[in-house]
Design an enzyme around this catalytic site. Structure first.
Site, mmCIF file in Angstrom:
data_model
loop_
_atom_site.group_PDB
_atom_site.id
_atom_site.type_symbol
_atom_site.label_atom_id
_atom_site.label_comp_id
_atom_site.label_asym_id
_atom_site.label_seq_id
_atom_site.Cartn_x
_atom_site.Cartn_y
_atom_site.Cartn_z
ATOM 1 N N THR A 147 0.847 -1.195 0.000
ATOM 2 C CA THR A 147 0.000 0.000 0.000
ATOM 3 C C THR A 147 0.879 1.240 0.000
ATOM 4 O OG1 THR A 147 -1.759 -1.110 1.189
ATOM 5 C CG2 THR A 147 -1.657 1.274 1.454
ATOM 6 N N THR A 197 -0.029 1.471 6.290
ATOM 7 C CA THR A 197 0.124 0.342 5.378
ATOM 8 C C THR A 197 0.125 -0.926 6.220
ATOM 9 O OG1 THR A 197 1.546 -0.662 3.697
ATOM 10 C CG2 THR A 197 2.657 0.500 5.467
HETATM 11 N N1 GLY Z 1 -3.574 -1.985 3.957
HETATM 12 C C1 GLY Z 1 -4.186 -2.361 2.761
HETATM 13 C C2 GLY Z 1 -5.271 -3.318 2.906
HETATM 14 O O1 GLY Z 1 -5.280 -4.112 3.836
HETATM 15 O O2 GLY Z 1 -6.156 -3.298 2.100
#
Ligand code: GLY
Length: 291
Positions: A147, A197
């Site tokens: 992310t 993230t």
């Molecule tokens: N952190 C990204 C997700 O879990 O979608």
């Protein structure tokens, strides 16, 4: 920012570069669902202290916009901004979000234009390794992440955060992660702004970014980030990371994952790449804290 640009423009510009790079799990190159499709989430949030009022009673104006489950735009962060600027809503999903893209002039693409060779190979490998039925179990601390996010403060003291993702490897179609959830994958308030993230299910439960920002004032951004990640680790055992800026331009970043690629810019130092070491946290007893 050097030229007087604002924090919102800065975080969107940074996230767009990362969405366009196939190395990252956002925009082009996003991971695929078990059905082999891209479904992306993204959001932006900004906060500004109103003039003439200071201290604990200061009023703060916040604005936010986000999208979930989108697959027809190369830059979901631009669509998140369009939701913030062109609607009365904060979070839009699927077909309704794509209609906003058309109305706001956000460039559209075909879903298959978002699929990189690497993402397709990883998807095939994960199906082979796990079996499609077991893939959901892979959504845990060791899932592939990637992310992207950015935080910024500008000369007017406005803070902004932006986060964008393809989600996690092995996710079911329709799964929504933390990245577009205000307070979880991003947050902006009077004290600063944060972007996260990592394992979305855990980040949502821990409200990681709001937790980080609410610690500002009492703690430096660096300590706030570390304490918030430690709390998430204690509560869930999952992997996550957070970056944060306070309204005075001080930065913090912490993670308990194998790695978190981080870079920072300020007018004095320019752009610098940072190696952020993994937080040293106590090992959890088996059976505690997962997810
Ligand atoms: N952190 C990204 C997700 O879990 O979608």
């Amino acid at each position: 920012l050097r030229g007087g640009g604002n924090a919102l423009e800065a975080v969107i510009a940074a996230v767009m570069v990362l969405e366009d790079d196939a190395l990252f799990n956002a925009g082009y190159g996003s991971v695929l669902t078990t059905a082999g499709r891209v479904e992306m989430d993204a959001a932006v949030m900004m906060a500004r202290r109103l003039r003439g009022i200071s201290g604990a009673s200061a009023r703060v104006e916040v604005r936010a916009g986000g999208v979930v489950l989108v697959n027809r735009v190369r830059n979901p962060i631009l669509l998140a901004r369009a939701v913030m600027e062109h609607t009365a809503h904060v979070l839009m999903g699927g077909a309704g979000a794509h209609r906003i893209a058309r109305a706001a002039g956000v460039p559209l693409c075909r879903p298959e234009d978002l699929v990189s060779l690497r993402a397709r190979q990883r998807w095939k490998a994960s199906l082979v390794a796990l079996g499609a039925a077991k893939a959901a179990a892979h959504i845990d601390g060791d899932a592939h992440h990637g992310t992207v996010g950015a935080v910024a403060v500008d000369a007017q003291g406005v803070v902004a955060a932006a986060t964008s993702t393809g989600g996690v490897t092995g996710k079911r179609p329709g799964r929504i992660g933390d990245s577009a959830i205000i307070g979880a994958g991003l947050f902006a308030g009077g004290g600063g702004a944060a972007s996260a993230t990592g394992a979305g299910e855990a980040i949502i439960k821990a409200a990681l970014c709001r937790d980080t920002v609410m610690r500002l004032g009492r703690l430096s951004p660096q300590v706030a980030a570390a304490r918030a990640v430690a709390r998430l680790h204690q509560a869930t055992g999952a992997q996550a990371g957070v970056i944060v800026v306070d309204r005075n331009g001080r930065l913090g970043y912490a993670h308990n994952a194998d790695a978190m690629e981080t870079a920072l810019f300020d007018p004095a130092g320019g752009i610098r790449y940072l190696v952020v070491p993994q937080l040293k946290l106590p090992r959890l007893r088996a059976g505690t804290g997962r997810r």
